[in-house]
Design an enzyme around this catalytic site. Structure first.
Site, short mmCIF file in Angstrom:
data_model
loop_
_atom_site.label_atom_id
_atom_site.label_comp_id
_atom_site.label_asym_id
_atom_site.label_seq_id
_atom_site.Cartn_x
_atom_site.Cartn_y
_atom_site.Cartn_z
N ALA A 154 58.38 42.64 -52.41
CA ALA A 154 58.77 43.71 -53.02
C ALA A 154 59.13 43.74 -54.51
O ALA A 154 58.71 44.59 -55.35
CB ALA A 154 59.94 44.33 -52.42
N TYR A 155 60.07 42.62 -54.95
CA TYR A 155 60.22 42.68 -56.29
C TYR A 155 59.10 42.32 -57.16
O TYR A 155 58.72 43.11 -57.99
CB TYR A 155 61.30 41.39 -56.46
N VAL A 156 58.18 41.39 -56.45
CA VAL A 156 56.82 41.13 -57.42
C VAL A 156 56.08 42.52 -57.36
O VAL A 156 55.47 42.66 -58.73
CB VAL A 156 56.15 39.96 -56.79
N SER A 158 57.04 45.33 -57.85
CA SER A 158 57.57 46.26 -58.81
C SER A 158 57.42 45.87 -60.25
O SER A 158 57.22 46.48 -61.19
CB SER A 158 59.24 46.43 -58.50
#
Length: 246
Positions: A154-156, A158
């Protein structure tokens, strides 16, 4: 008003701690007047301002949610009113929640989307409208877009969006002599990185780089200063500042 037509002026979002603080102090050392942005911790932002002014620099603290265009317009207004313009915008503000795709709370996905994607877009939009010719916009990605570690999906996602935005904005700024780049830190000793990791995990990530250490906020700030200052022929790029991490 303490304006100057010769001093370059920077706004650093997330400037109250970690990489943001190191960046604000580094740009001030280069002679820039700095707006130190904070979202929740005004006291820490004022500490950064005091550190800069004690060293002979010029700085003010400005607050606001990066995803709120009204609040960020006010922050941009305050910096321009105090220093007479704006030349460099560095958007370090971001949040990171780690979990496998199968387990991630979708509310956490939405929070990351709001800060990391919408927030970067809001700040980039204002910067595109207001940075003076010859300026620089620096966004923040992550080296995990390459390393693809489990738990970071999820972080990647974004931060991959940030990279796409950065390249297109660089092309849209044609004719303005404004560069737009992103910095992608590797494992860096900040509270955001260290939170929730065991000593063994931290040691493993430090050992993954050929330099066999974690990055320090000052290492990342040096990369930002390069893009904000002398690196006028680097544009639309993502600079991986990670000690040689694969």
């Amino acid at each position: 008003m303490t304006s100057s037509t010769t001093t370059r002026v920077a706004l650093v979002t997330g400037g109250s701690g970690g990489i943001g603080r190191a960046t604000a102090e580094r740009l001030a050392a280069d002679g820039m007047a700095v707006g130190v942005h904070y979202s929740g911790n005004e006291a820490r932002a004022k500490e950064v301002v005091e550190t800069i002014t004690a060293a002979g620099g010029r700085a003010i603290a400005v607050g606001g949610d990066v995803a709120d265009e009204t609040a960020m317009t006010a922050a941009f207004d305050a910096v321009e009113a105090e220093f007479g313009g704006l030349d460099v915008v560095v958007n370090t503000a971001g949040i990171m929640v780690l979990a496998p795709v199968a387990d991630l709370d979708l509310d956490d996905l939405d929070r990351m989307h709001r800060t990391n994607i919408r927030g970067t877009f809001v700040v980039s939009q204002l910067a595109a409208r207001r940075v003076r010719d010859g300026g620089a916009i620096v966004n923040f990605s992550t080296s995990v877009t390459r390393t693809s570690l489990p738990g970071y999906a999820a972080y990647v996602a974004s931060k991959s969006a940030v990279e796409g935005l950065t390249l297109i904005l660089a092309r849209e700024m044609r004719g303005r002599d404004v560069t737009v780049n992103a910095v992608a830190p590797g494992p860096t000793a900040t509270p955001l990185f260290l939170d929730g990791k065991t000593e063994q995990q931290i040691a493993g990530l430090a050992g993954a780089t050929p330099l066999e250490r974690l990055g320090q906020p000052a290492d990342i700030a040096e990369s930002v200063a390069f893009l904000a200052g002398p690196a006028r022929w680097i544009n639309g790029q993502t600079l991986f500042s990670n000690g040689g991490l694969a």
